[in-house]
Structures are given as C-alpha cells and as structure tokens.
Scaffold this motif. Structure first.
Motif, mmCIF file in Angstrom:
data_model
loop_
_atom_site.group_PDB
_atom_site.id
_atom_site.type_symbol
_atom_site.label_atom_id
_atom_site.label_comp_id
_atom_site.label_asym_id
_atom_site.label_seq_id
_atom_site.Cartn_x
_atom_site.Cartn_y
_atom_site.Cartn_z
ATOM 1 N N GLY A 318 49.492 -1.997 139.523
ATOM 2 C CA GLY A 318 48.244 -2.329 138.844
ATOM 3 C C GLY A 318 48.514 -3.317 137.719
ATOM 4 N N ILE A 319 47.685 -4.324 137.589
ATOM 5 C CA ILE A 319 47.910 -5.370 136.592
ATOM 6 C C ILE A 319 47.734 -4.840 135.168
ATOM 7 N N ILE A 320 46.803 -3.902 134.970
ATOM 8 C CA ILE A 320 46.534 -3.403 133.607
ATOM 9 C C ILE A 320 47.722 -2.626 133.044
ATOM 10 N N PRO A 321 48.272 -1.609 133.746
ATOM 11 C CA PRO A 321 49.445 -0.927 133.177
ATOM 12 C C PRO A 321 50.648 -1.851 133.003
ATOM 13 N N THR A 322 50.767 -2.867 133.875
ATOM 14 C CA THR A 322 51.872 -3.819 133.731
ATOM 15 C C THR A 322 51.742 -4.602 132.425
ATOM 16 N N ILE A 323 50.539 -5.114 132.131
ATOM 17 C CA ILE A 323 50.318 -5.880 130.897
ATOM 18 C C ILE A 323 50.504 -5.002 129.670
ATOM 19 N N VAL A 324 49.998 -3.769 129.725
ATOM 20 C CA VAL A 324 50.121 -2.855 128.582
ATOM 21 C C VAL A 324 51.582 -2.581 128.264
ATOM 22 N N ASN A 325 52.393 -2.332 129.269
ATOM 23 C CA ASN A 325 53.809 -2.021 129.020
ATOM 24 C C ASN A 325 54.607 -3.256 128.619
ATOM 25 N N LEU A 326 54.232 -4.429 129.145
ATOM 26 C CA LEU A 326 54.881 -5.665 128.687
ATOM 27 C C LEU A 326 54.554 -5.909 127.217
ATOM 28 N N GLY A 327 53.300 -5.677 126.835
ATOM 29 C CA GLY A 327 52.906 -5.835 125.434
ATOM 30 C C GLY A 327 53.669 -4.894 124.525
ATOM 31 N N SER A 328 53.901 -3.669 124.980
ATOM 32 C CA SER A 328 54.677 -2.713 124.189
ATOM 33 C C SER A 328 56.105 -3.197 124.006
ATOM 34 N N GLY A 329 56.671 -3.802 125.085
ATOM 35 C CA GLY A 329 58.037 -4.329 124.977
ATOM 36 C C GLY A 329 58.129 -5.471 123.992
ATOM 37 N N LEU A 330 57.144 -6.370 123.993
ATOM 38 C CA LEU A 330 57.141 -7.488 123.045
ATOM 39 C C LEU A 330 56.996 -6.981 121.615
ATOM 40 N N ALA A 331 56.216 -5.905 121.447
ATOM 41 C CA ALA A 331 56.076 -5.310 120.115
ATOM 42 C C ALA A 331 57.411 -4.773 119.617
ATOM 43 N N PHE A 332 58.201 -4.192 120.511
ATOM 44 C CA PHE A 332 59.538 -3.725 120.145
ATOM 45 C C PHE A 332 60.437 -4.888 119.737
ATOM 46 N N MET A 333 60.266 -6.021 120.414
ATOM 47 C CA MET A 333 61.042 -7.221 120.033
ATOM 48 C C MET A 333 60.731 -7.606 118.589
ATOM 49 N N GLY A 334 59.453 -7.557 118.219
ATOM 50 C CA GLY A 334 59.071 -7.862 116.842
ATOM 51 C C GLY A 334 59.674 -6.884 115.855
ATOM 52 N N ALA A 335 59.823 -5.642 116.249
ATOM 53 C CA ALA A 335 60.443 -4.645 115.376
ATOM 54 C C ALA A 335 61.904 -5.007 115.110
ATOM 55 N N GLY A 336 62.573 -5.618 116.113
ATOM 56 C CA GLY A 336 63.957 -6.053 115.920
ATOM 57 C C GLY A 336 64.064 -7.135 114.862
ATOM 58 N N ALA A 337 63.138 -8.099 114.891
ATOM 59 C CA ALA A 337 63.138 -9.159 113.877
ATOM 60 C C ALA A 337 62.874 -8.585 112.492
ATOM 61 N N TYR A 338 62.005 -7.591 112.410
ATOM 62 C CA TYR A 338 61.693 -6.957 111.134
ATOM 63 C C TYR A 338 62.920 -6.251 110.559
ATOM 64 N N ILE A 339 63.666 -5.547 111.406
ATOM 65 C CA ILE A 339 64.877 -4.849 110.954
ATOM 66 C C ILE A 339 65.928 -5.848 110.470
ATOM 67 N N CYS A 340 66.103 -6.940 111.212
ATOM 68 C CA CYS A 340 67.080 -7.961 110.812
ATOM 69 C C CYS A 340 66.677 -8.612 109.481
ATOM 70 N N ASP A 341 65.367 -8.822 109.267
ATOM 71 C CA ASP A 341 64.893 -9.373 107.990
ATOM 72 C C ASP A 341 65.234 -8.451 106.825
ATOM 73 N N ILE A 342 65.075 -7.155 107.023
ATOM 74 C CA ILE A 342 65.393 -6.196 105.958
ATOM 75 C C ILE A 342 66.867 -6.283 105.581
ATOM 76 N N ILE A 343 67.726 -6.357 106.609
ATOM 77 C CA ILE A 343 69.168 -6.451 106.352
ATOM 78 C C ILE A 343 69.500 -7.767 105.659
ATOM 79 N N LEU A 344 68.896 -8.856 106.138
ATOM 80 C CA LEU A 344 69.189 -10.191 105.611
ATOM 81 C C LEU A 344 68.744 -10.341 104.160
ATOM 82 N N LEU A 345 67.599 -9.780 103.820
ATOM 83 C CA LEU A 345 67.022 -10.004 102.494
ATOM 84 C C LEU A 345 67.386 -8.946 101.456
ATOM 85 N N HIS A 346 67.934 -7.808 101.904
ATOM 86 C CA HIS A 346 68.157 -6.724 100.950
ATOM 87 C C HIS A 346 69.543 -6.085 101.013
#
Length: 373
Positions: A318-346
């Motif tokens: 189904g296209i809808i569950p596929t898009i929802v789970n891909l979006g969740s994965g991209l959100a996790f990618m953003g969490a990685g950048a946020y964690i690296c920013d915390i380490i870099l700046l603090h």
C-alpha cells in the motif's frame, strides 16, 4: 526594547561545514543505522509497506478415523468406530474423542438400591432415607434396604433408572488404541478486505498420502491424535484416563504480494495443565423392546476435547503505509543531525568557535554586510 524586538525576529538556517572526522563518522554511522533499521526491520522483517487485514473468515471441517475394541461391563466385546466415540459426529471445529468409558446397560425405570459409589445413602433405619427430589442416581423413597455396602448396615432405596452405575472408570483407558486414530482438518479461510480465499489442502489425494511432520510435512493437515497430545507436552495414555482439552491452533500469515506465500502453521497446547482439568460427561442411548418397554444404556465417558482455533493476518503493498514509514525514517535522520549539533556546539574543545560561526545576528542597518552584498 531588544527583548521586544526579538519577538519579531526571524531565524533561518545557516550551514557550517565542520571538517571534524569524529563528528562526520558519527553522523554517517547514525545514518547507516537508521537506513538499516528502515530497510531491514521495518520493510523486510515486518513488511510495514503493506496494508493488513486481521479479520479472518474461517470454516473448519474435521474427520476422525480409526477403530477400537472395548469390553463392556457385561463382558461383551464391541468394536467402536468414529460414529461411537466422536461427539458430535458431524465434524466441527470443536469435538470430543472418547478414550475411557463406564457403561451401565439395560437400565429400566423403577425401584432399586442406590449405588455404593454415591455418598450419603448409607442407612440403619428408614428415618435415614428422608425423601428428597434430587439425590444420587434417583429420588429417595424413604425406605432403608437391608443390604450391606461399604461395611454399612443398609442403603437407601431410590426411584430412578435401575440398576445405577456401580463401577468406577478404569485406570487404563478403554480405548487405548485412540492414540493411533487419524484426524483430518479441512480449513477454508477468506480475508474480506482483499477478497482473498485459500485452504489448507489442495486436493483429496493429498489427504491420503501425507502425515503432519514439523520438518518434512509442515503443511499436511492429517495428524495422529497421539502426536498432537505429545506435541502439546503430555502423554496420551495418561490424559486418556481422565480426559483433558487440547487446542489445535492454525495460524495463517499471508503475503499477498506473493500469492503462493499463504500457508498455515500448526501448533498445539493443552487448555488447563493440572489433573483437575479433566474432561468427562454422561449420556444415554434409549431403546424399546418388542413389548414396548423402554430401557437405556448409560455411558459415563472421559476423553480428549479438541478445539481447532484459526487466526492470522494478510498483507498487501500500500502506498500510504510506505510513505508514512519513509517519512518516519527521514525524521530519524534529522534526529541524527540534531545529536551531532549538540556534540559539536557543547561538548568538544572548539565548541565556542563553532557556535560563533553557526549563529550570527544580522541587523537591519548593518553596513558591512550591505557593502559585501
């Protein structure tokens, strides 16, 4: 004024390339972990790209085969077939196989002494046999009969079906051959959301050629009763004495993106695992002789109660569950950048430098910036 003005300030992202190998490796490693989780666990393992249907419509038909010889209470040998020991005979998802039986033949309605197996019927005089509506195997008549049972002087008379049951069940099952009886399970299922139907047997010839085996024949719907009880973790001969309940679970996990990948898995368990969870009941067969006299044979039976339970789930892309789970994965990618920013700046030594480079306040009348533009 600066605090008031900050309410109307706008923040936009500024990208700073930090050539720090440790932070770079950490960020790529985090991306690989998220990517592996998304592809391996979410999509390949749990198939979260599919629409699922857990509403399963099921029809079950069972058939037990096998014959056994028993010796009745009057010393006669009888051959019992499925029509004798399977209750009900029509073959449903719930059925009972008799394994131990005490029969009391040729009972007629009349007056007789109560069975020595019944409690509360010993007496020394008529006053000990007060009439009562329900008691033992019949109704007390108020008469104490001079019959010695269990070292007592007498026993109460009853009005009921005589003679009453006088034997206990055998410690060896009367139908010990039932261990080798054969059970066929025909199961047809349908998942209404996808309008998909299937069955656990392909043709009638399959039912004649195979026996269920977890490794060699995991899809065969033909079982030995002894094997079912053994796979549930119990001895058939021991359970056959007092009876018990066994659940046969048929689980359908269907991947409808591959229509061939829809086969049931069988498992077995006992419902109630203590000796008190026995299964027994009584029934009678009535007859009428040539003179119109009514009589009956009373059966007190123990056996194994089988319950076929069907459940499962079907899934399709189904296209809808596929898009929802891909979006969740991209959100996790953003969490990685946020964690690296915390380490870099603090957390690292050059954190002050990186903070200065990352955060810059631009004022409206900043002439240096205007000139550079």
């Amino acid at each position: 004024m600066d605090k008031v003005g900050s309410l109307f300030a706008y923040k936009t992202a500024k990208y700073v390339v930090a050539k720090n190998k440790k932070i770079g490796i950490l960020y790529r490693l985090f991306q690989l972990i998220v990517l592996g989780y998304l592809i391996g666990w979410v999509f390949l393992k749990n198939k979260k790209y599919q629409i699922t249907d857990e509403i399963i419509q099921s029809s079950v038909k069972t058939k037990v085969k096998g014959y056994a010889t028993i010796t009745t209470s009057d010393g006669k040998e009888e051959v019992w077939g499925p029509e004798d020991y399977v209750i009900p005979q029509q073959g449903d998802n719930v059925f009972f196989v008799t394994t131990n039986v005490v029969d009391t033949p040729n009972q007629t309605l009349g007056y007789c002494p109560e069975s020595p197996l019944a409690s509360g019927f010993n007496c020394t005089e008529d006053a000990d046999c007060k009439q009562s509506k329900y008691s033992g195997n019949g109704i007390k008549t108020g008469i104490c009969l001079n019959i010695t049972y269990n070292n007592s002087i007498g026993i109460c008379e009853i009005y009921g079906w005589c003679p009453p049951k006088t034997k206990e069940r055998s410690e060896k099952p009367m139908l010990s051959e039932a261990e080798n009886f054969i059970l066929q399970i025909r199961n047809v299922i349908r998942f209404p959301k996808f309008n998909f139907s299937s069955s656990n047997f392909k043709d009638k010839d399959q039912l004649k050629k195979c026996f269920y085996d977890e490794i060699k024949e995991p899809q065969c719907p033909v079982f030995r009763l002894g094997d079912i009880v053994h796979k549930a973790g119990y001895s058939f001969q021991e359970m056959a004495v007092y009876g018990g309940s066994i659940a046969i679970m048929v689980e359908w996990q269907c991947d409808l993106d591959k229509e061939w990948d829809c086969n049931p898995q069988y498992s077995f368990t006992r419902l109630g695992n203590s000796p008190t969870h026995e299964f027994k009941f009584r029934y009678v067969h009535y007859f009428t002789d040539a003179h119109g006299r009514k009589y009956r044979t009373h059966y007190s039976v123990s056996g194994i109660h089988f319950h076929v339970m069907v459940f499962g789930m079907a899934g399709m892309f189904g296209i809808i569950p596929t898009i929802v789970n891909l979006g969740s994965g991209l959100a996790f990618m953003g969490a990685g950048a946020y964690i690296c920013d915390i380490i870099l700046l603090h957390m690292i030594k050059k954190r002050t430098l990186y903070r200065v480079l990352k955060f810059e306040t631009v004022k409206k009348n900043d002439k240096s910036i205007v000139k550079s533009v």
